[in-house]
Design a protein around this motif. Structure first.
Motif, PDB file in Angstrom:
ATOM      1  N   MET A 133       0.835  -1.181   0.000  1.00  0.00           N
ATOM      2  CA  MET A 133       0.000   0.000   0.000  1.00  0.00           C
ATOM      3  C   MET A 133       0.882   1.247   0.000  1.00  0.00           C
ATOM      4  O   MET A 133       1.863   1.315   0.723  1.00  0.00           O
ATOM      5  N   THR A 134       0.532   2.215  -0.814  1.00  0.00           N
ATOM      6  CA  THR A 134       1.321   3.432  -0.942  1.00  0.00           C
ATOM      7  C   THR A 134       1.071   4.352   0.245  1.00  0.00           C
ATOM      8  O   THR A 134      -0.070   4.556   0.652  1.00  0.00           O
ATOM      9  N   SER A 135       2.170   4.888   0.783  1.00  0.00           N
ATOM     10  CA  SER A 135       2.028   5.791   1.921  1.00  0.00           C
ATOM     11  C   SER A 135       1.407   7.110   1.475  1.00  0.00           C
ATOM     12  O   SER A 135       1.437   7.472   0.301  1.00  0.00           O
ATOM     13  N   GLU A 136       0.862   7.826   2.423  1.00  0.00           N
ATOM     14  CA  GLU A 136       0.198   9.090   2.135  1.00  0.00           C
ATOM     15  C   GLU A 136       1.164  10.135   1.548  1.00  0.00           C
ATOM     16  O   GLU A 136       0.810  10.819   0.593  1.00  0.00           O
ATOM     17  N   PRO A 137       2.406  10.270   2.049  1.00  0.00           N
ATOM     18  CA  PRO A 137       3.330  11.233   1.447  1.00  0.00           C
ATOM     19  C   PRO A 137       3.683  10.908  -0.016  1.00  0.00           C
ATOM     20  O   PRO A 137       3.813  11.816  -0.840  1.00  0.00           O
ATOM     21  N   VAL A 138       3.805   9.637  -0.350  1.00  0.00           N
ATOM     22  CA  VAL A 138       4.099   9.255  -1.740  1.00  0.00           C
ATOM     23  C   VAL A 138       2.884   9.552  -2.621  1.00  0.00           C
ATOM     24  O   VAL A 138       3.026  10.033  -3.745  1.00  0.00           O
ATOM     25  N   THR A 139       1.706   9.311  -2.100  1.00  0.00           N
ATOM     26  CA  THR A 139       0.481   9.659  -2.827  1.00  0.00           C
ATOM     27  C   THR A 139       0.430  11.173  -3.047  1.00  0.00           C
ATOM     28  O   THR A 139       0.046  11.640  -4.120  1.00  0.00           O
ATOM     29  N   TYR A 140       0.824  11.922  -2.042  1.00  0.00           N
ATOM     30  CA  TYR A 140       0.870  13.385  -2.148  1.00  0.00           C
ATOM     31  C   TYR A 140       1.863  13.804  -3.239  1.00  0.00           C
ATOM     32  O   TYR A 140       1.579  14.696  -4.041  1.00  0.00           O
ATOM     33  N   LEU A 141       3.028  13.152  -3.290  1.00  0.00           N
ATOM     34  CA  LEU A 141       4.016  13.429  -4.332  1.00  0.00           C
ATOM     35  C   LEU A 141       3.410  13.178  -5.708  1.00  0.00           C
ATOM     36  O   LEU A 141       3.533  14.006  -6.623  1.00  0.00           O
ATOM     37  N   LYS A 142       2.745  12.049  -5.866  1.00  0.00           N
ATOM     38  CA  LYS A 142       2.100  11.726  -7.145  1.00  0.00           C
ATOM     39  C   LYS A 142       1.083  12.798  -7.522  1.00  0.00           C
ATOM     40  O   LYS A 142       0.989  13.199  -8.685  1.00  0.00           O
ATOM     41  N   THR A 143       0.338  13.259  -6.545  1.00  0.00           N
ATOM     42  CA  THR A 143      -0.685  14.279  -6.787  1.00  0.00           C
ATOM     43  C   THR A 143      -0.049  15.589  -7.243  1.00  0.00           C
ATOM     44  O   THR A 143      -0.527  16.220  -8.191  1.00  0.00           O
ATOM     45  N   ILE A 144       1.020  15.996  -6.583  1.00  0.00           N
ATOM     46  CA  ILE A 144       1.714  17.234  -6.970  1.00  0.00           C
ATOM     47  C   ILE A 144       2.204  17.124  -8.411  1.00  0.00           C
ATOM     48  O   ILE A 144       1.984  18.029  -9.229  1.00  0.00           O
ATOM     49  N   LEU A 145       2.869  16.029  -8.733  1.00  0.00           N
ATOM     50  CA  LEU A 145       3.424  15.861 -10.081  1.00  0.00           C
ATOM     51  C   LEU A 145       2.315  15.749 -11.123  1.00  0.00           C
ATOM     52  O   LEU A 145       2.451  16.282 -12.230  1.00  0.00           O
ATOM     53  N   SER A 146       1.223  15.110 -10.768  1.00  0.00           N
ATOM     54  CA  SER A 146       0.097  15.000 -11.689  1.00  0.00           C
ATOM     55  C   SER A 146      -0.515  16.369 -11.949  1.00  0.00           C
ATOM     56  O   SER A 146      -0.847  16.710 -13.094  1.00  0.00           O
ATOM     57  N   TYR A 147      -0.666  17.162 -10.915  1.00  0.00           N
ATOM     58  CA  TYR A 147      -1.223  18.514 -11.035  1.00  0.00           C
ATOM     59  C   TYR A 147      -0.359  19.364 -11.967  1.00  0.00           C
ATOM     60  O   TYR A 147      -0.859  20.175 -12.736  1.00  0.00           O
ATOM     61  N   GLN A 148       0.966  19.170 -11.908  1.00  0.00           N
ATOM     62  CA  GLN A 148       1.893  19.916 -12.752  1.00  0.00           C
ATOM     63  C   GLN A 148       2.056  19.261 -14.125  1.00  0.00           C
ATOM     64  O   GLN A 148       2.836  19.716 -14.946  1.00  0.00           O
ATOM     65  N   ASN A 149       1.348  18.170 -14.345  1.00  0.00           N
ATOM     66  CA  ASN A 149       1.370  17.421 -15.605  1.00  0.00           C
ATOM     67  C   ASN A 149       2.757  16.849 -15.924  1.00  0.00           C
ATOM     68  O   ASN A 149       3.179  16.795 -17.078  1.00  0.00           O
ATOM     69  N   ILE A 150       3.472  16.453 -14.887  1.00  0.00           N
ATOM     70  CA  ILE A 150       4.800  15.855 -15.075  1.00  0.00           C
ATOM     71  C   ILE A 150       4.913  14.530 -14.323  1.00  0.00           C
ATOM     72  O   ILE A 150       6.011  14.074 -14.014  1.00  0.00           O
ATOM     73  N   ASP A 151       3.775  13.904 -14.038  1.00  0.00           N
ATOM     74  CA  ASP A 151       3.800  12.668 -13.275  1.00  0.00           C
ATOM     75  C   ASP A 151       4.471  11.528 -14.022  1.00  0.00           C
ATOM     76  O   ASP A 151       4.899  10.554 -13.423  1.00  0.00           O
ATOM     77  N   GLY A 152       4.624  11.650 -15.325  1.00  0.00           N
ATOM     78  CA  GLY A 152       5.291  10.615 -16.111  1.00  0.00           C
ATOM     79  C   GLY A 152       6.803  10.601 -15.954  1.00  0.00           C
ATOM     80  O   GLY A 152       7.470   9.701 -16.451  1.00  0.00           O
TER      81      GLY A 152
END
Length: 87
Positions: free
Chosen positions: A1-20
């Motif tokens: 299960m992904t930790s909340e801080p890693v999920t937060y990181l994914k969210t930040i990068l997704s919002y900036q459209n650089i999650d890839g």
């Protein structure tokens, strides 16, 4: 299960459209090695990922421009050679 801080990181990068820029394996490594354990670390890592991605993009763009300038120079030289021979 992904930790909340890693999920937060994914969210930040997704919002900036650089999650890839980080692969699923990369996120797994971040999680497994506990690289990001709080929101502040997630923000810092997101900023670093963005800066590295931008630097790579700019470097590739500059390389492409240099290559295009070389090709343009070759075409101009061929044109000038033809013009000097009266073609």
């Amino acid at each position: 299960m992904t930790s909340e801080p890693v999920t937060y990181l994914k969210t930040i990068l997704s919002y900036q459209n650089i999650d890839g820029l980080i692969t699923a394996d990369g996120y797994d490594m971040i999680e497994k090695e506990k690289i990001v354990t709080n929101h502040n670390q997630a923000k810092v890592l997101a900023r670093l990922v963005k800066e590295v991605g931008t630097a790579n993009y700019n470097g590739g763009y500059a390389d492409g421009r240099a290559e295009q300038a070389f090709e343009d120079g070759k075409k101009l030289a061929e044109y000038m050679k033809g013009a000097s021979q009266g073609e």
